[in-house]
Design a protein around this motif. Structure first.
Motif, short mmCIF file in Angstrom:
data_model
loop_
_atom_site.label_atom_id
_atom_site.label_comp_id
_atom_site.label_asym_id
_atom_site.label_seq_id
_atom_site.Cartn_x
_atom_site.Cartn_y
_atom_site.Cartn_z
N UNK A 119 7.28 -10.05 13.77
CA UNK A 119 7.55 -10.99 12.68
C UNK A 119 6.70 -10.68 11.46
N UNK A 120 5.41 -10.42 11.66
CA UNK A 120 4.52 -10.12 10.54
C UNK A 120 4.96 -8.84 9.84
N UNK A 121 5.32 -7.83 10.63
CA UNK A 121 5.75 -6.57 10.06
C UNK A 121 7.03 -6.75 9.24
N UNK A 122 7.94 -7.58 9.74
CA UNK A 122 9.15 -7.86 8.99
C UNK A 122 8.87 -8.52 7.65
N UNK A 125 7.28 -5.91 5.35
CA UNK A 125 8.31 -4.95 4.94
C UNK A 125 9.19 -5.53 3.85
N UNK A 126 9.59 -6.79 4.01
CA UNK A 126 10.42 -7.45 3.01
C UNK A 126 9.67 -7.59 1.69
N UNK A 130 10.87 -5.83 -1.80
CA UNK A 130 11.18 -6.64 -2.99
C UNK A 130 10.39 -6.18 -4.19
N UNK A 131 9.11 -5.85 -3.98
CA UNK A 131 8.28 -5.39 -5.10
C UNK A 131 8.77 -4.07 -5.65
N UNK A 132 9.13 -3.14 -4.76
CA UNK A 132 9.66 -1.85 -5.21
C UNK A 132 10.98 -2.04 -5.95
#
Length: 313
Positions: A119-122, A125-126, A130-132
């Motif tokens: 969950x934390x990795x997801x 990752x999101x 979003x920043x990129x």
């Protein structure tokens, strides 16, 4: 938050986005043909996964409806290509992440469960995606809207990698590749370049500004100074390329790859067009080299790029 893993490896939350649709139900809701759905399903990399598990949420259905409904503006072949690019990227990322999570799960000092780490990795990752994406969209006014544009394409690879991989332990090889990629990424990004992809023992990158590309190539060669990274070789070429699905294609890509393969350890070769541009930049010295005969190019003109040690500063 109660969570469970579906039979096909998907992660679901019981009180957020409760999965309600199987693959077949999803296809029916989207109103697409079985043939089209199969193409997209396989392109995403799910060919081996069954369609009976109810793993799709309403939110996911709405997102896929937008994707499937873009047929009027995006041809089917472009949709399949987009799905394939997403699927390949995510599959490779998930493969690496699963290995890392399993390794952490076996460590006695790690207090989190597999579900918590997933969950934390997801979330991370999101956040990063979003920043990129926001940064890329903010830069649209500075970049050509056409997918065809002039870029400097570069490759860097490790000299003698095949032989080296046979002589050292796999753990040492992994540390070497991680160090090599990390440090190359840092240098490319510091000079406002873009890393396109890694290819085993090589990294491919692009630059808009020729001078930045040249400075990056020379700085990359300094990575071998501490003797932790084997000798490297770099090739650069400039020209018109096609930018598609996060990758670039065209003759400069081919030439840069050929120049990399023809470079001596510790050297940087640039094609004739790029050398002409760099000739007026007093930071660099360009040394003549014999005309190269490589696959696809019998008379490829190039020059060796070096630091101009007589330049001021």
């Amino acid at each position: 938050m109660p969570r469970h893993f579906g039979d096909n490896g998907s992660v679901a939350e019981s009180d957020v986005d409760e999965p309600r649709y199987s693959r077949d139900e999803l296809i029916a809701e989207l109103g697409v043909s079985e043939e089209y759905a199969e193409k997209i399903w396989n392109a995403f990399g799910f060919a081996r996964m069954t369609g009976s598990d109810k793993v799709f949420s309403q939110t996911e259905l709405d997102a896929l409806r937008l994707f499937a409904g873009s047929e009027g503006t995006m041809p089917e072949e472009a949709q399949v290509a987009t799905a394939r690019a997403i699927g390949q990227t995510m599959a490779r990322l998930a493969d690496w992440q699963a290995d890392q999570i399993r390794e952490f799960d076996q460590h006695p000092d790690v207090p989190w469960s597999i579900e918590q780490m997933s969950k934390a990795l997801g979330q991370v990752q999101s956040l990063i995606w979003r920043r990129h994406l926001a940064a890329e969209l903010d830069q649209h006014v500075e970049r050509e809207t056409d997918e065809r544009l002039d870029l400097v394409v570069g490759f860097v690879d490790i000299v003698g990698y095949t032989s080296l991989s046979r002589r050292i332990a796999l753990d040492d090889l992994e540390r070497l590749l991680e160090s090599f990629e990390e440090r190359v990424f840092e240098i490319v990004h510091a000079h406002a370049g873009y890393v396109v992809k890694t290819l085993g023992d090589a990294v491919m990158f692009t630059f808009i500004t020729p001078g930045d590309a040249a400075a990056t190539a020379l700085e990359i060669q300094t990575l071998t100074d501490d003797e932790q990274i084997p000798p490297l070789r770099v090739g650069l070429a400039r020209g018109r390329v096609l930018r598609r699905l996060g990758d670039v294609f065209g003759e400069p890509v081919n030439i840069a790859a050929r120049l990399t393969g023809s470079s001596y350890p510790g050297t940087v070769l640039v094609d004739d067009d790029l050398a002409t541009i760099l000739a007026d930049d007093d930071r660099f010295y360009l040394k003549s080299v014999p005309t190269l005969s490589v696959r696809g190019y019998k008379r490829l003109k190039a020059k060796a790029l070096e630091v101009n040690r007589h330049a001021e500063g």
